[in-house]
Design an enzyme around this catalytic site. Structure first.
Site, PDB file in Angstrom:
ATOM      1  CG  HIS A   1      -5.387  -6.197  -0.551  1.00 22.94           C
ATOM      2  ND1 HIS A   1      -6.549  -6.339   0.200  1.00 22.94           N
ATOM      3  CD2 HIS A   1      -5.379  -7.183  -1.249  1.00 22.94           C
ATOM      4  CE1 HIS A   1      -7.202  -7.006  -0.451  1.00 22.94           C
ATOM      5  NE2 HIS A   1      -6.570  -7.783  -1.486  1.00 22.94           N
TER       6      HIS A   1
ATOM      7  NE  ARG B   1      -6.935 -12.316   5.478  1.00 22.07           N
ATOM      8  CZ  ARG B   1      -7.381 -11.195   5.242  1.00 22.07           C
ATOM      9  NH1 ARG B   1      -7.265 -11.024   3.804  1.00 22.07           N
ATOM     10  NH2 ARG B   1      -7.738 -10.365   5.909  1.00 22.07           N
TER      11      ARG B   1
ATOM     12  CE  LYS C   1      -3.799  -2.350   2.221  1.00 22.47           C
ATOM     13  NZ  LYS C   1      -4.796  -2.225   3.267  1.00 22.47           N
TER      14      LYS C   1
ATOM     15  CG  PHE D   1     -13.489   1.024   6.894  1.00 21.62           C
ATOM     16  CD1 PHE D   1     -12.728   0.810   5.761  1.00 21.62           C
ATOM     17  CD2 PHE D   1     -14.108   0.300   7.787  1.00 21.62           C
ATOM     18  CE1 PHE D   1     -13.229  -0.623   5.338  1.00 21.62           C
ATOM     19  CE2 PHE D   1     -14.651  -0.856   7.307  1.00 21.62           C
ATOM     20  CZ  PHE D   1     -13.663  -1.390   5.966  1.00 21.62           C
TER      21      PHE D   1
ATOM     22  NE  ARG E   1      -2.582  -5.682   7.040  1.00 22.30           N
ATOM     23  CZ  ARG E   1      -3.821  -6.502   6.370  1.00 22.30           C
ATOM     24  NH1 ARG E   1      -4.114  -7.277   7.314  1.00 22.30           N
ATOM     25  NH2 ARG E   1      -4.327  -6.091   5.386  1.00 22.30           N
TER      26      ARG E   1
ATOM     27  CB  THR F   1      -7.523  -5.921   9.576  1.00 26.73           C
ATOM     28  OG1 THR F   1      -8.398  -7.096   8.917  1.00 26.73           O
ATOM     29  CG2 THR F   1      -7.726  -4.809   8.737  1.00 26.73           C
TER      30      THR F   1
ATOM     31  CD  GLU G   1      -8.875  -9.045  -3.686  1.00 28.09           C
ATOM     32  OE1 GLU G   1      -9.889  -8.984  -2.916  1.00 28.09           O
ATOM     33  OE2 GLU G   1      -7.706  -9.454  -3.281  1.00 28.09           O
TER      34      GLU G   1
ATOM     35  CG  ASN H   1      -3.631  -2.197   6.745  1.00 24.82           C
ATOM     36  OD1 ASN H   1      -3.702  -2.176   5.841  1.00 24.82           O
ATOM     37  ND2 ASN H   1      -4.882  -3.100   7.267  1.00 24.82           N
TER      38      ASN H   1
HETATM   39  P1  IDP Z   1      -7.962  -6.957   5.534  1.00 24.93           P
HETATM   40  O1  IDP Z   1      -7.188  -5.984   4.654  1.00 24.93           O
HETATM   41  O2  IDP Z   1      -7.275  -7.498   6.503  1.00 24.93           O
HETATM   42  O3  IDP Z   1      -8.628  -8.163   4.615  1.00 24.93           O
HETATM   43  P2  IDP Z   1     -10.634  -5.695   5.516  1.00 24.93           P
HETATM   44  O4  IDP Z   1     -11.650  -5.818   6.704  1.00 24.93           O
HETATM   45  O5  IDP Z   1     -11.039  -6.509   4.244  1.00 24.93           O
HETATM   46  O6  IDP Z   1      -9.166  -6.098   6.057  1.00 24.93           O
HETATM   47  O7  IDP Z   1     -10.691  -4.406   4.965  1.00 24.93           O
HETATM   48  C1  IDP Z   1      -9.936  -3.697   4.042  1.00 24.93           C
HETATM   49  C2  IDP Z   1      -9.123  -2.510   4.339  1.00 24.93           C
HETATM   50  O8  IDP Z   1      -9.899  -1.566   4.824  1.00 24.93           O
HETATM   51  C3  IDP Z   1      -8.053  -3.006   5.518  1.00 24.93           C
HETATM   52  O9  IDP Z   1      -6.868  -3.698   4.995  1.00 24.93           O
HETATM   53  C4  IDP Z   1      -7.818  -1.266   5.846  1.00 24.93           C
HETATM   54  O10 IDP Z   1      -6.885  -0.701   5.270  1.00 24.93           O
HETATM   55  C5  IDP Z   1      -9.291  -0.842   5.946  1.00 24.93           C
HETATM   56  N1  IDP Z   1     -10.050  -0.929   7.169  1.00 24.93           N
HETATM   57  C6  IDP Z   1     -10.638  -1.848   7.302  1.00 24.93           C
HETATM   58  N2  IDP Z   1     -11.389  -1.931   8.644  1.00 24.93           N
HETATM   59  C7  IDP Z   1     -11.065  -0.542   9.154  1.00 24.93           C
HETATM   60  C8  IDP Z   1     -11.388   0.211  10.335  1.00 24.93           C
HETATM   61  O11 IDP Z   1     -12.036  -0.150  11.143  1.00 24.93           O
HETATM   62  N3  IDP Z   1     -10.832   1.579  10.115  1.00 24.93           N
HETATM   63  C9  IDP Z   1     -10.009   2.183   9.168  1.00 24.93           C
HETATM   64  N4  IDP Z   1      -9.791   1.375   8.114  1.00 24.93           N
HETATM   65  C10 IDP Z   1     -10.130  -0.031   7.907  1.00 24.93           C
HETATM   66 MG    MG Z   2     -10.276  -8.061   3.216  1.00 26.09          MG
END
Ligand code: IDP
Ligand code: MG
Length: 141
Positions: A116, A86, A10, A58, A103, A92, A127, A113
């Protein structure tokens, strides 16, 4: 099962000059890099990629962040790629991530973070195809 997953280093990862560090961890963990590029996403491209999160609190910040600077999408392949990737990157929210994960080591917060990873083999394929055409994926190396 051999699976594909899409990684995206990212914009925070690029800004912190950590792309090499993270790619080294990906290679050492046994992932095969099928394709890799550096791109600056438009809001439309970032928003489309994260469309599943549209409407969440978000979402707008996420689209803003993902289009704030260059990022590095990487198409990866490995046995159990989804679960293993993962595990490599961690939860996350870096506060909840296991020590030693990407992370936990490098991310500032749940939004910014570093990386992805796809969440299922089906989404891994979808994707990868969002960022790479078949002819950009090198099966051999
Ligand atoms: P992941 O990347 O671990 O799969 P997801 O829940 O799919 O997590 O969310 C996608 C992305 O959205 C996260 O990697 C993060 O950058 C952002 N994100 C998810 N939840 C939050 C939150 O509660 N606050 C701020 N950003 C969030
Ligand atoms: Mg995700």
């Amino acid at each position: 099962m051999i699976e594909r997953t899409l990684a995206i280093l990212k914009p925070d990862c690029v800004r912190k000059r950590l792309t090499g560090e993270v790619i080294a961890r990906i290679e050492k963990a046994g992932f095969k890099i099928l394709g890799m590029k550096k791109v600056k996403l438009t809001k439309e491209t970032a928003g489309g990629f994260y469309a599943v999160h549209k409407g969440k609190p978000f979402y707008d910040g996420l689209v803003e962040f993902m289009s704030s600077g260059p990022c590095v999408p990487i198409a990866l392949e490995k046995e159990n790629a989804i679960t293993d990737f993962r595990a490599l990157i961690g939860a996350t929210d870096p506060k909840e991530a296991v020590p030693g994960t990407v992370r936990k080591l490098f991310a500032d917060n749940k939004g910014e973070n570093i990386v992805h990873g796809s969440d299922s083999p089906e989404n891994g394929k979808i994707e990868v195809a969002y960022f790479f055409s078949d002819r950009e994926l090198v099966e051999l190396g």
